[in-house]
Design a protein around this motif. Structure first.
Motif, short mmCIF file in Angstrom:
data_model
loop_
_atom_site.label_atom_id
_atom_site.label_comp_id
_atom_site.label_asym_id
_atom_site.label_seq_id
_atom_site.Cartn_x
_atom_site.Cartn_y
_atom_site.Cartn_z
N ALA A 119 -6.06 7.32 -8.21
CA ALA A 119 -6.67 7.12 -9.53
C ALA A 119 -6.46 8.30 -10.47
O ALA A 119 -6.71 8.19 -11.67
CB ALA A 119 -8.16 6.83 -9.38
N HIS A 120 -5.98 9.44 -9.94
CA HIS A 120 -5.64 10.57 -10.81
C HIS A 120 -4.41 10.25 -11.67
O HIS A 120 -4.22 10.85 -12.73
CB HIS A 120 -5.38 11.82 -9.98
N HIS B 254 0.85 -1.20 0.00
CA HIS B 254 0.00 0.00 0.00
C HIS B 254 0.88 1.24 0.00
O HIS B 254 1.72 1.42 0.89
CB HIS B 254 -0.89 -0.01 1.24
N ILE B 255 0.68 2.10 -1.00
CA ILE B 255 1.52 3.31 -1.13
C ILE B 255 0.81 4.57 -0.63
O ILE B 255 1.31 5.68 -0.83
CB ILE B 255 1.98 3.52 -2.58
N GLY B 256 -0.33 4.41 0.02
CA GLY B 256 -1.02 5.59 0.57
C GLY B 256 -1.57 6.47 -0.54
O GLY B 256 -2.48 6.09 -1.27
N GLY B 257 -1.03 7.69 -0.64
CA GLY B 257 -1.44 8.60 -1.69
C GLY B 257 -2.56 9.55 -1.32
O GLY B 257 -3.00 10.34 -2.15
N ASP B 258 -3.02 9.51 -0.08
CA ASP B 258 -4.17 10.32 0.31
C ASP B 258 -3.75 11.67 0.88
O ASP B 258 -2.66 11.82 1.41
CB ASP B 258 -5.03 9.58 1.34
N GLU B 259 -4.63 12.63 0.77
CA GLU B 259 -4.55 13.93 1.47
C GLU B 259 -3.20 14.62 1.31
O GLU B 259 -2.71 15.26 2.23
CB GLU B 259 -4.89 13.75 2.96
N SER B 260 -2.60 14.48 0.14
CA SER B 260 -1.32 15.14 -0.10
C SER B 260 -1.60 16.53 -0.66
O SER B 260 -1.29 16.85 -1.82
CB SER B 260 -0.47 14.30 -1.07
N GLU C 283 1.63 19.54 -5.58
CA GLU C 283 0.94 19.94 -6.80
C GLU C 283 0.58 18.71 -7.63
O GLU C 283 1.35 17.75 -7.70
CB GLU C 283 1.83 20.87 -7.63
N MET C 284 -0.58 18.73 -8.28
CA MET C 284 -1.03 17.58 -9.06
C MET C 284 -0.01 17.23 -10.15
O MET C 284 0.19 16.05 -10.46
CB MET C 284 -2.41 17.85 -9.67
N LYS C 285 0.66 18.24 -10.71
CA LYS C 285 1.67 17.98 -11.74
C LYS C 285 2.86 17.21 -11.17
O LYS C 285 3.61 16.55 -11.92
CB LYS C 285 2.14 19.29 -12.37
N ASP C 286 3.06 17.29 -9.87
CA ASP C 286 4.11 16.52 -9.20
C ASP C 286 3.57 15.21 -8.63
O ASP C 286 4.26 14.19 -8.60
CB ASP C 286 4.73 17.34 -8.07
N TYR C 287 2.33 15.24 -8.17
CA TYR C 287 1.70 14.08 -7.53
C TYR C 287 1.56 12.92 -8.52
O TYR C 287 1.91 11.77 -8.20
CB TYR C 287 0.33 14.48 -6.98
#
Length: 535
Positions: A385-386, A346-352, A356-360
């Protein structure tokens, strides 16, 4: 005086004879209290007498079923005080364990047949036998403690059970990052959730407040990052040997450990330890606690962050532009994957929120690629999922249905954990002394009366890997706190994960949970006595 003694003796003998002859009441198997409710149950006349004369018979290769037999022996001893013998001679008054490919068309399915002479648990695989044992245990009229049955005998109603799970993944998550829990506490939780046929334990091993798993190539993660928790307590961490012990113990209960390292947000504990991972974020001032690195024999690190002792989220991120960051996450994923036999990381990925989305997006794609490199499938909270997901990846739907649908449109499956239904840290009502209520108040009926296929029209049965109930621990400090928030709601969610929708009924569940409350009470479990149940 002699006449009085004789009279007393006669009265005593009469009482003893009455006690010996008194028959136990046998509840028919179709009036059972089994949770999760089985696919089908059929009653027959009669009952099986469980006693010290009962044997456990291995009708299959002992190497395959010995562990399950030992578990059955131990469990029956715990509830009844009986010490059953394990053997291979098939005779009357036996509990027979049989690996039989024809017992169920489902890999985790089983059949349970009870007659006056024998109990037969048959399954295609050892895990099916284990789940059949969980069902059998709930038919034994004993709760432990001083209850020893009539003449140390326990009558189990005759009948048959055919059963298999609705979903392959039936999980619970424990957040060990906000507050740390010991190896023994995790093992105790494993025992308690296995009863309800849960087969995955997701361990949230890192967050802003604490890093809980030893990484040998980055030792300060535990030296510094593991030395804090919510409220500023001492924290703690699992050595790699501790983690292996948890994994092994879980395997003995047919539970797969799913490790989570949250990224790129929820990472302040890593930034405490290694300032080189920090892109320049700051900790909320009111919850920042300085770290005395010199007291630990370490040089000052001006880029490292202070401890975060509060529960605020969304302020931290790894430096997504730095090659060092990707070396860091590869080392972490590699070391943990090497100790984890299960298929998921599990890599998490929440509430970051500060990434920036371009970096996320490229970060998640790189992390996912690294997980795949080490032979694992990526799990991530629904925000992942983004990014472009691999077909093997799974998005955990906790907040936004549109994210889950994005994952499905990419060919990924979803793990269902809606915060408004399945989060075990949500308060039961406004009087609950533990937990939070940012998502909802979740009473027992709210935890039970929903179905994964009815949340969103575009999330269909074929898209769903399974169901998981997370327990976040911002307010959960002791093991008794865990029990209070988990039980009885986990039993409700376990039934959603295991049982077909057609078999589930709230009024019947309310009736069945009463028996479980009696056993929990005998075990000294600190469960919540919902006013919706006549305990």
């Amino acid at each position: 005086m002699k006449q009085l003694r004789n009279m007393l003796l006669l009265v005593l003998m009469a009482i003893l004879c009455f006690s010996c002859g008194k028959k136990q009441e046998v509840v028919p198997i179709d009036k059972h209290s089994i949770i999760p409710v089985p696919v089908s149950v059929a009653a027959e006349s009669g009952s099986f007498t469980l006693s010290n004369k009962t044997t456990i018979v291995l009708q299959s290769d002992p190497a395959q079923v010995q562990m399950v037999a030992e578990y059955l022996k131990s469990s029956i001893g715990e509830f009844t005080g009986l010490d059953l013998v394990i053997g291979q001679d098939d005779k009357d008054n036996a509990i027979v364990l049989s690996l039989d490919g024809g017992a169920s068309p489902h890999e985790e399915g089983y059949s349970l047949s009870i007659s006056d002479k024998k109990i037969l648990i048959a399954a295609p695989a050892p895990e099916g036998l284990f789940y059949g044992i969980q069902t059998l245990k709930q038919l034994i009229p004993a709760h432990g403690g001083s209850a020893k049955g009539s003449n140390n005998q326990f009558l189990i109603p005759s009948g048959t059970v055919q059963d298999h799970p609705e979903y392959a993944y039936r999980g619970m998550m424990l957040d060990a990052a906000r507050h740390f829990f010991t190896v023994e506490e995790v093992k105790k939780l494993i025992d308690q959730i296995a009863v309800y046929k849960i087969n995955h334990l997701h361990l949230h091993l890192s967050d802003d407040q604490g890093w809980r798993i030893e990484i040998k190539s980055w030792p300060l993660l535990t030296t510094i990052g593991g030395a804090n928790q919510v409220g500023g307590g001492k924290g703690g961490f699992y050595t790699q040997e501790d983690y292996k012990e948890i994994v092994s113990y879980a395997q003995s209960r047919f539970i797969t450990i799913v490790p989570e390292i949250d990224m790129p947000g929820h990472t302040n504990s890593a930034l405490n330890a290694y300032g080189i991972l920090n892109p320049g974020i700051t900790v909320p001032e009111k919850t920042a606690v300085a770290i005395d690195r010199k007291a630990l024999g370490l040089e000052d690190d001006p880029d490292a962050t202070p401890y975060h002792t509060g529960i605020e989220v969304g302020f931290s991120t790894l430096d997504t532009d730095s090659p060092v960051t990707y070396k860091f996450i590869e080392d972490v994923i590699r070391e943990i994957s090497e100790m984890t036999p299960g298929p998921y990381f599990h890599i998490g990925g929440d509430e970051s929120h500060v990434t920036e989305m371009k970096d996320y997006i490229p970060f998640i794609e790189k992390a996912q690629s690294i997980v795949s490199k080490y032979g694992k499938k990526s799990l991530g909270w629904d925000e992942v999922a983004h990014a472009k997901l691999l077909p093997t990846s799974v998005a955990q739907y906790w907040a936004k249905a549109e994210n889950a649908i994005l994952a499905i449109e990419q060919g990924a499956q979803v793990l269902i954990s809606p915060a408004v239904k399945a989060y075990l840290d949500m308060q039961y009502d406004s009087t609950t002394h533990l937990g939070l209520h940012w998502a909802a108040y979740i009473e027992l009926d709210e935890a039970y009366n929903w179905d994964p296929t009815e949340l969103e029209e575009q999330i269909r049965r074929e898209n769903i890997l399974g169901v998981e109930a997370p327990l976040w621990t911002e307010t959960i400090i002791t093991y008794a706190d865990i029990e209070y928030m988990v039980f009885p709601r986990l039993a409700a969610i376990a039934e959603i994960a295991w049982s077909p929708k057609s078999a589930r009924n709230w009024e019947d569940f309310r009736r069945r949970i009463v028996w479980h409350g009696q056993r929990w009470e005998a075990q000294g479990k600190n469960f919540y006595r919902s006013p919706m149940v006549e305990w």
